[in-house]
Scaffold this motif. Structure first.
Motif, PDB file in Angstrom:
ATOM      1  N   HIS A   3      -9.532   1.322  -0.044  1.00 29.29           N
ATOM      2  CA  HIS A   3      -8.340   1.649   0.716  1.00 29.29           C
ATOM      3  C   HIS A   3      -7.793   0.440   1.478  1.00 29.29           C
ATOM      4  CE1 HIS A   3      -9.911   5.750   0.093  1.00 29.29           C
ATOM      5  NE2 HIS A   3      -8.634   6.055   0.046  1.00 29.29           N
ATOM      6  N   ILE A   4      -8.660  -0.487   1.847  1.00 30.42           N
ATOM      7  CA  ILE A   4      -8.241  -1.662   2.617  1.00 30.42           C
ATOM      8  C   ILE A   4      -7.249  -2.511   1.818  1.00 30.42           C
ATOM      9  CG2 ILE A   4      -9.067  -3.835   3.622  1.00 30.42           C
ATOM     10  CD1 ILE A   4     -11.636  -2.288   4.375  1.00 30.42           C
ATOM     11  N   ALA A   7      -3.734  -1.114   2.596  1.00 31.32           N
ATOM     12  CA  ALA A   7      -3.496  -0.644   3.960  1.00 31.32           C
ATOM     13  C   ALA A   7      -2.242  -1.286   4.563  1.00 31.32           C
ATOM     14  CB  ALA A   7      -4.709  -0.968   4.826  1.00 31.32           C
ATOM     15  N   ASP A   9      -0.076  -1.577   8.653  1.00 30.47           N
ATOM     16  CA  ASP A   9      -0.402  -1.430  10.072  1.00 30.47           C
ATOM     17  C   ASP A   9       0.064  -0.073  10.595  1.00 30.47           C
ATOM     18  OD1 ASP A   9       2.230  -1.496  11.108  1.00 30.47           O
ATOM     19  OD2 ASP A   9       2.180  -3.653  11.414  1.00 30.47           O
ATOM     20  N   TYR A  10      -0.497   0.332  11.730  1.00 32.05           N
ATOM     21  CA  TYR A  10      -0.291   1.680  12.255  1.00 32.05           C
ATOM     22  C   TYR A  10       1.142   1.977  12.657  1.00 32.05           C
ATOM     23  CZ  TYR A  10      -5.297   2.200  12.041  1.00 32.05           C
ATOM     24  OH  TYR A  10      -6.574   2.284  11.588  1.00 32.05           O
ATOM     25  N   ALA A  13       3.033   2.599   9.549  1.00 29.00           N
ATOM     26  CA  ALA A  13       2.573   3.872   8.982  1.00 29.00           C
ATOM     27  C   ALA A  13       3.138   5.046   9.770  1.00 29.00           C
ATOM     28  CB  ALA A  13       1.049   3.919   8.975  1.00 29.00           C
ATOM     29  N   ASP A  41      -8.891  13.128   6.382  1.00 25.64           N
ATOM     30  CA  ASP A  41      -7.703  12.264   6.395  1.00 25.64           C
ATOM     31  C   ASP A  41      -6.765  12.656   7.537  1.00 25.64           C
ATOM     32  OD1 ASP A  41      -8.600  10.881   4.149  1.00 25.64           O
ATOM     33  OD2 ASP A  41      -7.544  12.193   2.767  1.00 25.64           O
ATOM     34  N   TRP A  48      -5.763   7.913  15.077  1.00 28.75           N
ATOM     35  CA  TRP A  48      -5.086   6.618  15.198  1.00 28.75           C
ATOM     36  C   TRP A  48      -3.614   6.778  15.570  1.00 28.75           C
ATOM     37  CZ3 TRP A  48      -7.788   2.512  16.017  1.00 28.75           C
ATOM     38  CH2 TRP A  48      -9.090   2.444  15.525  1.00 28.75           C
ATOM     39  N   HIS A 105      -6.581   5.267  -5.403  1.00 27.51           N
ATOM     40  CA  HIS A 105      -6.579   5.124  -3.940  1.00 27.51           C
ATOM     41  C   HIS A 105      -5.221   4.743  -3.366  1.00 27.51           C
ATOM     42  CE1 HIS A 105     -10.786   5.938  -3.693  1.00 27.51           C
ATOM     43  NE2 HIS A 105     -11.066   4.947  -4.488  1.00 27.51           N
ATOM     44  N   GLU A 106      -4.197   4.584  -4.208  1.00 28.87           N
ATOM     45  CA  GLU A 106      -2.843   4.449  -3.663  1.00 28.87           C
ATOM     46  C   GLU A 106      -2.363   5.854  -3.332  1.00 28.87           C
ATOM     47  OE1 GLU A 106      -0.196   2.344  -6.263  1.00 28.87           O
ATOM     48  OE2 GLU A 106      -1.529   0.612  -6.392  1.00 28.87           O
ATOM     49  N   ASP A 107      -1.671   6.001  -2.210  1.00 24.94           N
ATOM     50  CA  ASP A 107      -1.330   7.343  -1.725  1.00 24.94           C
ATOM     51  C   ASP A 107      -0.589   8.182  -2.764  1.00 24.94           C
ATOM     52  OD1 ASP A 107       0.959   5.794  -1.513  1.00 24.94           O
ATOM     53  OD2 ASP A 107       1.353   6.313   0.564  1.00 24.94           O
TER      54      ASP A 107
END
Length: 127
Positions: A3-4, A7, A9-10, A13, A41, A48, A105-107
């Motif tokens: 997942h990293i 990824a 940033d928050y 997101a 999830d 976060w 693992h891509e959304d």
């Protein structure tokens, strides 16, 4: 670890998730979460502060569809081999869905695989 690689940033997101939830809730009504261990999830998103409880509760149904539970039920009924992994990737392969290893693992791709697995679970449940 996988997942990293994809990824973000928050703050980015947060904007993206809030916008996506709002647009799709207006289009379809309250959304139904689904996937393998999807509640974890959701906990991460809330922990976060990627999505607020208010936005989540407004846009998403309280209960979802847990693919691991459905798969375990189908295993217990002998419709899936006991040794079969219930991961999205492995179940997609089991159902002969072509898996793009570079996109696992891509959304959006995990949603695609989840939908394919769910459709096949529904077919098995008819037996």
């Amino acid at each position: 670890v996988e997942h990293i690689k994809v990824a973000v940033d928050y703050s980015y997101a947060n904007e993206q998730v809030r916008e996506w939830l709002s647009i799709n809730e207006k289009r379809y009504g309250k959304l139904t979460p689904f996937g393998n261990n999807y509640e974890r999830d959701i906990e991460i998103l809330k922990y976060w502060e990627v999505v607020s409880n208010t936005t989540w509760d407004r846009c998403v149904k309280k209960f979802g569809v847990e693919l691991l539970s459905l798969g375990a039920d189908l295993k217990s009924r002998g419709l899936i081999p006991e040794t079969q992994s219930l991961s999205l990737k492995q179940m997609a392969g089991f159902f002969k869905v072509k898996v793009d290893e570079d996109r696992v693992h891509e959304d959006d791709y995990d949603v695609y695989l989840g939908v394919q697995v769910l459709k096949n679970y529904r077919e098995l449940q008819k037996k």
